[in-house]
Design a protein around this motif. Structure first.
Motif, PDB file in Angstrom:
ATOM      1  N   UNK A  82      -9.650   2.126   2.814  1.00  0.00           N
ATOM      2  CA  UNK A  82     -10.312   2.901   2.291  1.00  0.00           C
ATOM      3  C   UNK A  82      -9.335   4.046   1.641  1.00  0.00           C
ATOM      4  N   UNK A  83      -9.732   4.665   0.370  1.00  0.00           N
ATOM      5  CA  UNK A  83      -9.072   5.517  -0.231  1.00  0.00           C
ATOM      6  C   UNK A  83      -9.738   6.998  -0.167  1.00  0.00           C
ATOM      7  N   UNK A  84      -9.484   7.913  -1.220  1.00  0.00           N
ATOM      8  CA  UNK A  84      -9.789   8.998  -1.052  1.00  0.00           C
ATOM      9  C   UNK A  84     -11.222   9.226  -1.889  1.00  0.00           C
ATOM     10  N   UNK A  85     -11.410   8.434  -2.672  1.00  0.00           N
ATOM     11  CA  UNK A  85     -12.710   8.360  -3.681  1.00  0.00           C
ATOM     12  C   UNK A  85     -13.279   7.121  -3.513  1.00  0.00           C
ATOM     13  N   UNK A  86     -12.953   6.065  -2.625  1.00  0.00           N
ATOM     14  CA  UNK A  86     -13.677   4.819  -2.514  1.00  0.00           C
ATOM     15  C   UNK A  86     -13.335   3.886  -1.481  1.00  0.00           C
ATOM     16  N   UNK A  87     -13.749   2.693  -1.382  1.00  0.00           N
ATOM     17  CA  UNK A  87     -13.246   1.830  -0.448  1.00  0.00           C
ATOM     18  C   UNK A  87     -13.178   0.403  -0.852  1.00  0.00           C
ATOM     19  N   UNK A  88     -12.579  -0.445  -0.125  1.00  0.00           N
ATOM     20  CA  UNK A  88     -12.350  -1.802  -0.141  1.00  0.00           C
ATOM     21  C   UNK A  88     -12.963  -2.783   0.668  1.00  0.00           C
ATOM     22  N   UNK A  89     -13.894  -3.759   0.275  1.00  0.00           N
ATOM     23  CA  UNK A  89     -14.774  -4.278   1.199  1.00  0.00           C
ATOM     24  C   UNK A  89     -14.401  -5.746   0.963  1.00  0.00           C
ATOM     25  N   UNK A  90     -14.504  -6.654   1.978  1.00  0.00           N
ATOM     26  CA  UNK A  90     -14.487  -8.262   2.051  1.00  0.00           C
ATOM     27  C   UNK A  90     -15.781  -8.764   2.010  1.00  0.00           C
ATOM     28  N   UNK A  91     -16.338  -9.498   0.963  1.00  0.00           N
ATOM     29  CA  UNK A  91     -17.567  -9.954   0.821  1.00  0.00           C
ATOM     30  C   UNK A  91     -17.559 -11.452   0.668  1.00  0.00           C
ATOM     31  N   UNK A  92     -18.798 -11.938   0.561  1.00  0.00           N
ATOM     32  CA  UNK A  92     -19.144 -13.235   0.264  1.00  0.00           C
ATOM     33  C   UNK A  92     -20.142 -13.272  -0.897  1.00  0.00           C
ATOM     34  N   UNK A  93     -19.883 -14.239  -1.790  1.00  0.00           N
ATOM     35  CA  UNK A  93     -21.049 -14.613  -2.974  1.00  0.00           C
ATOM     36  C   UNK A  93     -21.383 -15.961  -2.462  1.00  0.00           C
ATOM     37  N   UNK A  94     -22.684 -16.098  -1.939  1.00  0.00           N
ATOM     38  CA  UNK A  94     -23.384 -17.411  -1.842  1.00  0.00           C
ATOM     39  C   UNK A  94     -23.713 -18.046  -3.131  1.00  0.00           C
ATOM     40  N   UNK A  95     -23.302 -19.370  -3.076  1.00  0.00           N
ATOM     41  CA  UNK A  95     -23.656 -20.196  -4.224  1.00  0.00           C
ATOM     42  C   UNK A  95     -23.130 -19.720  -5.486  1.00  0.00           C
TER      43      UNK A  95
END
Length: 832
Positions: free
Chosen positions: A534-547
Motif C-alpha cells: 500500500x502507498x499514500x494514494x493506492x494499493x498493489x494487489x495480487x490477482x488472477x486472470x482466469x482463462x
C-alpha cells in the motif's frame, strides 16, 4: 557575483518558506491522505510499557511482543484464555496523546515457521481518556473487522470512519476453539486540534422531491438524548470535506447527504445552531475553519454570523465579552461549497461554544477545524496565567531572519573566494537538513561539493572513460560541459502513487509509434487473492486472470496451460486521489509500457475507462527473490544432506546474470531504477535442473517492494514521510539525491551480495540506519575509513572484486551493466 548567486536563490527561498512555516505553523488544515504514518509498534517508538494486554499465555508471548513484523520472544502476543466463545481478551496500545488513526495492520505468529496462530477477525475499542471505551463500527454499523488468513502476511484495514483516540484495544475473535496470536501496528498522526468532544443538535432529514435526505451525524461516537449529541466526535472532524452537491458522497455505498450534518431552522425552532467544543487542555485559539454547503437553489446557504463564547474549564463561567463575527459572503449565486476562516483573536479556553446563524431554511456543515496552540504560562501572584505566544513568535521570526542573513553572508564569502582563486567549473550543492526544534525551530546546513568523480583510467574493458559518460549515464553536453544527471530530468518522486518504486527517466516524448496504446482489460476478470502492499494514494494487489487465452487484446507471450489462471499484480489508484496523483499514475503507465524485455516485469494492460484506475503487470509464480532465497541453503559439493530446499552457485550466477541483463536494457533507455534489490526481483518457473538439485529460475525485475510492509525495515523514513532504501544506495544518492545508472550499479553490487549470502541477513546488519548514513559520509571524505560489505563465504575473490568495483567512490569508475552481464555469463561461472 550576482550571476553566480542566482542558482542559489531557489534554495534560499525554500529556507525562507520553511522557516516561516515553522514559525507560524500555518499548515494546519487537516489532510487525512497524509495522515497514514506508522506510529511505532514495529520500529519501537512505542515503548514496551505502553503495550499491555488482558493476559498472556507465557512470558515469551506477553503484550510487548505484539509488534508487527518483529519476532521477539515467541513471535507475537498470545492471550492465556480462549477467545471463543467469549471475546474478552485484548491487546492494548497507549499512544500517550490523542491521535487520528487512519488504518490498522495485523499479523499472526510465524516464529520462523514454528507458529501457526492468527486471528481471522477482531474488534476494536478505543478511548480518549482511558475511562470511557467506545466500540468501533464501520460506516454501515458493522463491528467485526476481517483479519488474517495465514501466520505471516500483514493485512492492512482502512478505518472508515477514522478513530480519534489515545488508547486502542484489539479483541481477537474466533468462530471455533482455536489458538490465536496477534501482532499489530497503528497508522495515523497526532491529532493537533486537541478536540475530544463536541455537543450539537441531532441532524435533520430533508424531504427533497419526495425522497428523504438524511443529514444526521451517522458516525458520532458519543450519546444522543432529547435531540442533542454530546460526549463524542463524528463527521464534523473526520477530515472529509463535502462536495458542492450534498446529495453526492465521496464514500461508496452510502446514502444521499452522508458527507454533511444539516439542520432545518423551522424543525430546530431557533435562529441559530449551537455547537459546543471540548478540548483536552486549555489552548489559545487563533482561527476556526468551517466548511459549509451553499446549494442556495435548495434553500441551503452558508451562515451569516457566528457568536463564540470562551470558557477556561468545565467549572469556570463563560468569559466576557463574547466574540461576534459577521460573515461577509461573496458570490452568493455560486452554489459551490466553501471553507470560511473565522479569526478567534488568540483567546484562551478549554471549552468553546459557537452559535451559527441561519441565512436560509437549511445550514449544512461537513467539517470544523481549529488553529490553536498551547498557551505560554507565566506566574502572577503565585497563580498560573495563560499568555498568548505572539511575542515568542516574533522573537523566533527574528532569529530565523538573522540565521538566513548569516547564511547569505557565508555563501557570499564562499563565492568570492571561488572567484578570487579562479576555481572555475566547481559547483556547490547545498543539502539542507531542516530539523524543526519543538522549542526554537533551528536548522542546520551542510555544504557538499557536487562532483563525485576524479580522473583515472577505466577499471574494466568497456567501462566509460573518465570525463565522458556513456549513454547509461546521460548525454554529454556540447563543448565538454558537465554531464547532466537525472535529478535534472523528468523525475517522478521515488515513492510512486501506489507505494511502489518509480523509475527516473528523461522527459518523455513518446509518440504512438514507440508507445502504442495499452489494451483495456475487463476489470471483472481480475480475481483478488491478497494485498501485496500500500502507498499514500493506492494499493498493489495480487490477482488472477482466469482463462487469459480468451482475452484477445492481452498481447503477451505467456505460457500458461489451458485452464490455468494467470497471476498478475494490480496497482490501483484510490478514487479520491488528487489530480496530481492521477497524472503521476498515468505517467507511470506511460513509462512501464516502454519496458519490453525478458527480464523486466511487463505491463499487460490497464483499466482506465472508469475509477479506480488500474494497471496490470506480470507476477511470477514463486514470489520475490528475497523470500525465495531466504528459505534455501547453498548446495555444496557433497550434495543435499537435509530436506531444506537448496540453490547451487551456478544457479545464483545465472539469476544474477538475468538481473544484469534486465538492468542493461533499462540503462539503454536511460531509465534509472533507484530501488534495485532482491525484494524487487520476482522468481518464475524453472529453467534448468530441478529445484532440489539447485536449478535456477527465471528472474524479472519489478518495482513494488517499497509498498510491502514485509520490507518496511529495509527503508529509512525521513521525518515520517519519504522512505529511502539507504542500505542499497550509493553515497551520492544519500548525501545529494543524485540517482544515475552508476548508482543503480552500486545497488546491483549490494543485490549480488544479498544473493551470495542467500538473503540470510540485511546489508550492514551490524549498523543502525544513522551509522549507514555516516558511512556514506566516509565515502565522500575518502580518508580510508569507509566500511564495505564483507565477502560472503561462498563468494570467489574475483566476483567480490566486481562488487568492490560497483562500490567505487568515483561514479565513473564503476563498471557498466554491459560489462557486468558479460562478466557474469563468461567469467563468474568458472569461479569456484
Amino acid at each position: 557575483m550576482a550571476a553566480q548567486m542566482l542558482p542559489l536563490l531557489p534554495a534560499l527561498l525554500t529556507v525562507l518558506l520553511i522557516s516561516w512555516t515553522a514559525a507560524q505553523d500555518v499548515d494546519w488544515h487537516f489532510d487525512t491522505v497524509k495522515c497514514r504514518y506508522a506510529l511505532g509498534m514495529e520500529d519501537g517508538t512505542i515503548p514496551d510499557s505502553d503495550i499491555t494486554a488482558s493476559s498472556a499465555w507465557s512470558d515469551s508471548t506477553e503484550a510487548k511482543h505484539g509488534r508487527l513484523s518483529t519476532g521477539e520472544g515467541d513471535g507475537a502476543w498470545c492471550p492465556a484464555g480462549p477467545v471463543f466463545p467469549s471475546s474478552s481478551e485484548y491487546l492494548q496500545v497507549d499512544l500517550r496523546k490523542l491521535h487520528f488513526l487512519s488504518l490498522v495492520g495485523t499479523q499472526g505468529r510465524h516464529a520462523d515457521g514454528l507458529g501457526r496462530e492468527f486471528a481471522r477477525s477482531y474488534r476494536l475499542r478505543y478511548s480518549r481518556d482511558g475511562r470511557h471505551w467506545i466500540m468501533w463500527k464501520d460506516r454501515w454499523g458493522q463491528e467485526v473487522v476481517s483479519g488474517n488468513e495465514n501466520t505471516y502476511d500483514v493485512v492492512l484495514k482502512d478505518l472508515g470512519p477514522p478513530i480519534i483516540a489515545r488508547m486502542v484495544r484489539f479483541y481477537p475473535l474466533a468462530d471455533r476453539v482455536m489458538s490465536v496470536c496477534l501482532r499489530v501496528e497503528l497508522y495515523g498522526c497526532v491529532w493537533k486540534d486537541g478536540l475530544k468532544a463536541y455537543t450539537a443538535p441531532v441532524g435533520h432529514v430533508m424531504d427533497l422531491s419526495g425522497s428523504p435526505v438524511y443529514l444526521n451525524d451517522s458516525i458520532y461516537d458519543g450519546s444522543k438524548e432529547a435531540g442533542v449529541m454530546f460526549g463524542g466526535l463524528g463527521q464534523l472532524c473526520d477530515g472529509v470535506l463535502g462536495g458542492n452537491d450534498f446529495m453526492e458522497s465521496k464514500e461508496l455505498r452510502v446514502w444521499p447527504g452522508y458527507d454533511y450534518v444539516g439542520w432545518n431552522r423551522e424543525t430546530l425552532g431557533q435562529p441559530t445552531v449551537d455547537i459546543e467544543f471540548h478540548f483536552e487542555k486549555t489552548r489559545v485559539f487563533h482561527t476556526m475553519q468551517v466548511h459549509s454547503n451553499h446549494r442556495h437553489t435548495q434553500h441551503v446557504r452558508v451562515f451569516n454570523e457566528v457568536v463564540c463564547e470562551f470558557k477556561a474549564s468545565l467549572l469556570s463561567p463563560w468569559a466576557e465579552p463574547a466574540l461576534s463575527l459577521q460573515v461577509p459572503l461573496s458570490d452568493l449565486h455560486d452554489p459551490s461549497s466553501r471553507t470560511i476562516s473565522l479569526p478567534l483573536g488568540g483567546r484562551p479556553a478549554q471549552i468553546l461554544r459557537c452559535r451559527f446563524s441561519f441565512s436560509d431554511r437549511w445550514l449544512l456543515i461537513s467539517e470544523i477545524s481549529f488553529y490553536s496552540k498551547f498557551p505560554a504560562v507565566t506566574l502572577r501572584a503565585g497563580l498560573p496565567v495563560a499568555k498568548d505566544d505572539s511575542s515568542n513568535t516574533a522573537i523566533l521570526i527574528g532569529c530565523l531572519v538573522g540565521i538566513i542573513l548569516l547564511l547569505l553572508a557565508i555563501i557570499a564569502v564562499i563565492l568570492w573566494r571561488q572567484y578570487w582563486k579562479k576555481l572555475l567549473g566547481k559547483v556547490f550543492f547545498i543539502t539542507m537538513f531542516l530539523y524543526r526544534s519543538k522549542a526554537l525551530g533551528l536548522f542546520s546546513v551542510c555544504i557538499i561539493p557536487l562532483d563525485c568523480v576524479r580522473e583515472g583510467p577505466p577499471p574494466y574493458p568497456g567501462a566509460p572513460p573518465p570525463g565522458l559518460s556513456g549513454a547509461h549515464y546521460g548525454e554529454a553536453s556540447g563543448g565538454g560541459g558537465s554531464v547532466p544527471h537525472y535529478a535534472e530530468a523528468d523525475i517522478i518522486s521515488l515513492q510512486g502513487v501506489s507505494g511502489n518504486n518509480t523509475y527516473a527517466v528523461p522527459a518523455l516524448s513518446a509518440t504512438p509509434t514507440d508507445c502504442p496504446p495499452l489494451p483495456e482489460l475487463p476489470r471483472e476478470r481480475l480475481i483478488f487473492k491478497e494485498k501485496l502492499g500500500e502507498g499514500q494514494f493506492g494499493e498493489v494487489h495480487l490477482c488472477e486472470i482466469e482463462d487469459p487465452q480468451d482475452l484477445e487484446n492481452l498481447e503477451f507471450p505467456f505460457n500458461v496451460r489451458k485452464g490455468r489462471p494467470l497471476l498478475v499484480a494490480v496497482k490501483i489508484l484510490r478514487p479520491d486521489a488528487s489530480k496530481n496523483a492521477r497524472n503521476d499514475f498515468l505517467k507511470e503507465v506511460k513509462i512501464l509500457s516502454r519496458l519490453k524485455d525478458p527480464n523486466i516485469i511487463c505491463l499487460l494492460g490497464v483499466c482506465v475507462s472508469s475509477d479506480p484506475l488500474c494497471m496490470v503487470t506480470e507476477y511470477m509464480e514463486s514470489g520475490d527473490l528475497n523470500q525465495y532465497l531466504s528459505h534455501r541453503v547453498l548446495l555444496d559439493k557433497t550434495g543435499p544432506s537435509h530436506n531444506t530446499p537448496t540453490i547451487s552457485y551456478p544457479a545464483l550466477i545465472s539469476m544474477a546474470s538475468q538481473i544484469a541483463s534486465g538492468m542493461k536494457f533499462l540503462s539503454s533507455l536511460n531509465f534509472v531504477h533507484r530501488d534495485l534489490a532482491t525484494r524487487n526481483c520476482l522468481v518464475g518457473g524453472e529453467r534448468g535442473e530441478g529445484e532440489d538439485r539447485g536449478g535456477e529460475r527465471q528472474i524479472k525485475i519489478a518495482d513494488f517492494g517499497m509498498s510491502r510492509n514485509l520490507y518496511a525495515g529495509d527503508y529509512y523514513r525521513i521525518q515520517g514521510r519519504a522512505v529511502l532504501p539507504i542500505r542499497w544506495m550509493a553515497w551520492e544518492c544519500i548525501l545529494m539525491g543524485k540517482f544515475t545508472t552508476a548508482s543503480d550499479v552500486w545497488a546491483f553490487g549490494v543485490t549480488l551480495w544479498e544473493m551470495l549470502s542467500v538473503c540470510q541477513e540485511q546489508p550492514y546488519s551490524h549498523m543502525t540506519d544513522e551509522q549507514v548514513i555516516d558511512n556514506a559520509g566516509e565515502f565522500f571524505r575518502d580518508q580510508g575509513r569507509q566500511v564495505y560489505l564483507s565477502r560472503p563465504a561462498v563468494c570467489p575473490q574475483g566476483l567480490y572484486e566486481l562488487m568492490l568495483g560497483c562500490w567505487s567512490r568515483d561514479c565513473k569508475l564503476r563498471p557498466s551493466f554491459a560489462y557486468i552481464h558479460s562478466f557474469l555469463t563468461e567469467d563468474a561461472m568458472n569461479m569456484v
